[in-house]
Design an enzyme around this catalytic site. Structure first.
Site, PDB file in Angstrom:
ATOM      1  CE  LYS A 282      -3.900  -1.845   2.703  1.00 23.54           C
ATOM      2  NZ  LYS A 282      -4.956  -1.622   1.710  1.00 23.54           N
ATOM      3  NE  ARG A 361     -10.997  -9.446  -2.367  1.00 22.53           N
ATOM      4  CZ  ARG A 361     -11.310  -8.477  -3.232  1.00 22.53           C
ATOM      5  NH1 ARG A 361     -11.703  -8.762  -4.465  1.00 22.53           N
ATOM      6  NH2 ARG A 361     -11.237  -7.220  -2.854  1.00 22.53           N
TER       7      ARG A 361
HETATM    8  N1  BES Z   1      -8.230  -3.800   4.267  1.00 18.41           N
HETATM    9  C1  BES Z   1      -8.303  -3.336   2.930  1.00 18.41           C
HETATM   10  C2  BES Z   1      -9.567  -2.511   2.669  1.00 18.41           C
HETATM   11  C3  BES Z   1      -9.598  -1.163   3.313  1.00 18.41           C
HETATM   12  C4  BES Z   1      -8.914  -0.086   2.757  1.00 18.41           C
HETATM   13  C5  BES Z   1     -10.348  -0.958   4.443  1.00 18.41           C
HETATM   14  C6  BES Z   1      -8.969   1.152   3.359  1.00 18.41           C
HETATM   15  C7  BES Z   1     -10.411   0.272   5.039  1.00 18.41           C
HETATM   16  C8  BES Z   1      -9.716   1.332   4.505  1.00 18.41           C
HETATM   17  C9  BES Z   1      -8.324  -4.523   1.969  1.00 18.41           C
HETATM   18  O1  BES Z   1      -7.562  -5.604   2.356  1.00 18.41           O
HETATM   19  C10 BES Z   1      -7.785  -4.029   0.681  1.00 18.41           C
HETATM   20  O2  BES Z   1      -6.640  -3.664   0.652  1.00 18.41           O
HETATM   21  N2  BES Z   1      -8.608  -4.023  -0.354  1.00 18.41           N
HETATM   22  C11 BES Z   1      -8.205  -3.540  -1.622  1.00 18.41           C
HETATM   23  C12 BES Z   1      -8.703  -4.509  -2.671  1.00 18.41           C
HETATM   24  C13 BES Z   1      -8.153  -4.237  -4.044  1.00 18.41           C
HETATM   25  C14 BES Z   1      -6.661  -4.505  -4.077  1.00 18.41           C
HETATM   26  C15 BES Z   1      -8.877  -5.123  -5.022  1.00 18.41           C
HETATM   27  C16 BES Z   1      -8.814  -2.149  -1.811  1.00 18.41           C
HETATM   28  O3  BES Z   1      -9.953  -1.946  -1.390  1.00 18.41           O
HETATM   29  O4  BES Z   1      -8.117  -1.293  -2.332  1.00 18.41           O
HETATM   30 MN    MN Z   2      -5.542  -5.368   1.792  1.00 17.00          MN
END
Ligand code: BES
Ligand code: MN
Ligand code: ZN
Length: 506
Positions: A282, A361
Site C-alpha cells: 500500500k 477475501r
Molecule cells: N483492508 C483493505 C480494505 C480497506 C482499505 C479498508 C482502506 C479500510 C480502509 C483490503 O484488504 C484491501 O486492501 N482491499 C483492496 C482490494 C483491491 C486490491 C482489489 C482495496 O480496497 O483497495
Molecule cells: Mn488489503
C-alpha cells in the site's frame, strides 16, 4: 519467535468497572446527584414543578431552545436537590429517532466528563429510552488511553440514575438497562482490542484474548495454529499469513444456549492484525490505519461475549480468520495460485492472486468453508474488506450483501433500531462473472469498478446455499474524528447491530 509467542501481554485491553445503573420512579429533582439531565424537544417548554419552571424561565430561547446537539448547564443555587440541571436538545419532535437520543446522551456524558462529574440523574420519558440512554452513555465512557496518562479533567462516568414516570415500568426498565449495558460494554471490549496497534496485537495475541474471554464468560475456544492449519490445508490463511514472522491462526469460539442438535448461527470475522498490502504494498499515507483491519474479528469477539453473558437461547459459533499481511521473501506473490480450505467439500476452490492486498477475501474463504462444515444454519460475516465500499457509502453505513433476503431484512431493521447503519448493494451474476479466472476457479480482484460487490461475489463462491449476509465495515469500523457518543478510533461496529438480530432471532 517461539519463546516470545509463549507469553503474550494481555494487559492492554481496557477493562473498566461497569457503570452503576439505578432505576427509579422518583423525580430527577429529588436526586442528590451533582447533576440532573432533562431532554427537551425544540421549541417545547419543559413542564414540571414550580421550582423548575422558575429556573427555566430565566433561559432565553437564543441561549437554548431544544435544537439538536444544544446543551446548557444551569446552576440551581440550592433551590433543587441536584446542584446542576443540564438541558439537552433533541431537535423537533417530528424528526425524533433513537439515534437522536443516543447523540444527545453522548454530548451530555462528554460534558459531565469534562466537568469532573462522575454521576448524574436522567429524566426519561418512557421505557424505550432506557436502552438508548444506557447504550450511548456506556459507549461515551470509552476512550483509548492505555498508552497515554488520562487527562486530569476527564472523569469516567461512574453511576447513572434513570428516572421513569411509571412505577409499573421499573422491572422492565431494569432488565432493559442490564441488557443494553452488557451489549454496549461488549462493543467497548471490541473497540479496546481494535484500537491496539499491530506490534501489540498479532494473530497469536488475538487468539489468547479469545481464550481469556472464553474462560471469563464460559465459551469453548479452539485455536488452529500454523501446524494445525497446515495439516488441515487452510491454503488461504497460510498464503496470506506466510509473509509475516507472526503466524496466522483460525480462532473458533462456541456458545451453546440450546440443544446440541440445533445448528449454530456462525459469525465470521476478518482479522488482519496489520494489512501492509504485502508484495502489492500500500502507499504509506494512512497505512497506520490498517491496524484496524482486524475489526471484523474484534466484532466477532464482542458478539460472543454479549451472547454468552446474556445467555441467548440459541447456538452461536464465532470464527475469526487472523493473519498479518506483510511483504517478505516468504510472502505470497501476484500470480500465485492458492488452494482454499476444502473441509468436506468435494473440491477446493482455487484462486489466482492478482493483488496481494486483496487478502481479506482469501482468509475469509477458508473461514466460510469452516463455518459451513460446522453445519451453520446461517452465516453473518464482518470484514473491513474494500476501500471501494468507503467510496460508495462513506463512513456512515456498512455495505450489506448476501444470498438471503430475509436475513438481509433482519439486519436492515436492526440498523434502524441500533444506529449501526447498513445499506444494500446488489450481487448480480454480472459481478460474479468479473472474478472468473483463466487459470483458476476465481481471481482475487474484479477490477476497479464495483469493488465492494466483486469482493462479495468472491465470498459468495464459498457459502453455497447456506443463508449468508456479508457486512463490509471498511468505512464504519473506526471513526476518524470524535462523534457525539463515539470517540475517534475503533467503533465496535457490528456488535450492537447483530446482537439486535440475535436477540430477535426467531
Ligand atoms: N483492508 C483493505 C480494505 C480497506 C482499505 C479498508 C482502506 C479500510 C480502509 C483490503 O484488504 C484491501 O486492501 N482491499 C483492496 C482490494 C483491491 C486490491 C482489489 C482495496 O480496497 O483497495
Ligand atoms: Mn488489503
Ligand atoms: Zn485488508
Amino acid at each position: 519467535m517461539k519463546k516470545h509467542d509463549a507469553c503474550h501481554d494481555l494487559t492492554h485491553c481496557y477493562n473498566p468497572a461497569p457503570m452503576n445503573i439505578t432505576v427509579t420512579s422518583e423525580s430527577i429533582l429529588a436526586q442528590s446527584t451533582p447533576a440532573a439531565v432533562l431532554f427537551v424537544f425544540e421549541n417545547e417548554h419543559p413542564t414540571g414543578p414550580a421550582a423548575l419552571t422558575g429556573l427555566l424561565r430565566q433561559v432565553g430561547t437564543k441561549e437554548f431552545n431544544g435544537a439538536a446537539k444544544q446543551l446548557i448547564v444551569l446552576h440551581t443555587g440550592g433551590k433543587l436537590a441536584p446542584a446542576r440541571l443540564i438541558l439537552a436538545g433533541l431537535g423537533k419532535r417530528t424528526g425524533f429517532t433513537p439515534e437522536v437520543l443516543r447523540q444527545a446522551t453522548g454530548l451530555v456524558v462528554k460534558k459531565l466528563r469534562s466537568s469532573g462529574l462522575d454521576n448524574a440523574a436522567v429524566a426519561l420519558p418512557d421505557l424505550a429510552a432506557v436502552s438508548q440512554v444506557v447504550d450511548a452513555a456506556t459507549l461515551a465512557t470509552y476512550s483509548f488511553t492505555q498508552f497515554k496518562p488520562v487527562n486530569g479533567d476527564d472523569t469516567p462516568l461512574r453511576a447513572l440514575t434513570l428516572c421513569l414516570p411509571l412505577r409499573s415500568q421499573l422491572n422492565a426498565a431494569k432488565e432493559a438497562a442490564r441488557r443494553a449495558q452488557i451489549i454496549a460494554e461488549s462493543s467497548n471490549y471490541a473497540r479496546s482490542i481494535g484500537d491496539l496497534p499491530g506490534n501489540i496485537v498479532y494473530p497469536a495475541v488475538l487468539a489468547d484474548y479469545a481464550k481469556k474471554l472464553a474462560r471469563e464468560v464460559g465459551l469453548k475456544c479452539t485455536v488452529l495454529d500454523k501446524r494445525a492449519l497446515e495439516r488441515g490445508k487452510f491454503g488461504g490463511l497460510l498464503a496470506v499469513g506466510g509473509g509475516s514472522a507472526r503466524d496466522p491462526r483460525l480462532i473458533v469460539l462456541e456458545y451453546r444456549g440450546t440443544a446440541a442438535s440445533k445448528k449454530p448461527v456462525a459469525l465470521v470475522g476478518k482479522a488482519i492484525t496489520f494489512d501492509s498490502g504485502g508484495i502489492s504494498i500500500k502507499p504509506s499515507d494512512k497505512m497506520d490505519e490498517m491496524k484496524f483491519d482486524k475489526c471484523g474479528g474484534c466484532a466477532t469477539l464482542g458478539l460472543m461475549r454479549a451472547v454468552a453473558l446474556l445467555k441467548l437461547p440459541l447456538n452461536v459459533t464465532g470464527i475469526i480468520a487472523a493473519a498479518e499481511n506483510m511483504p517478505s521473501s516468504t510472502s505470497y506473490r501476484p500470480g500465485d495460485i492458492v488452494t482454499s480450505y476444502r473441509g468436506k467439500d468435494k473440491r477446493a476452490v482455487t484462486i489466482e492472486v492478482l493483488n496481494t492486498d486483496a487478502e481479506g477475501r482469501i482468509v475469509l474463504g477458508d473461514a466460510l468453508v469452516y463455518a459451513r462444515q460446522l453445519g451453520a444454519s446461517a452465516i453473518i460475516d464482518f470484514a473491513t474488506l474494500t476501500g471501494a465500499c468507503i467510496i460508495a457509502l462513506g463512513e456512515y453505513a456498512a455495505g450489506l450483501m448476501g444470498n438471503d433476503e430475509k436475513l438481509q431484512e433482519k439486519l436492515r431493521a436492526a440498523a434502524d433500531r441500533t444506529g449501526e447503519r447498513v445499506w444494500p448493494l446488489p450481487l448480480w451474476q454480472d459481478y460474479k462473472d468479473k472474478i472468473k479466472s483463466d487459470v483458476a476457479d476465481i481471481k482475487n480482484t474484479g477490477g476497479r469498478y464495483g469493488g465492494a460487490i466483486t469482493a462479495a461475489a468472491f465470498l459468495a463462491k464459498y457459502v453455497g446455499d447456506t443463508p449468508w449476509a456479508h457486512l463490509d465495515i471498511a468505512g464504519t469500523a473506526w471513526a476518524t474524528d470524535n462523534r457525539p457518543y463515539l470517540a475517534k478510533g475503533a467503533t465496535g461496529f457490528g456488535v450492537r447491530l447483530v446482537m439486535d438480530v440475535l436477540c430477535n432471532w426467531r
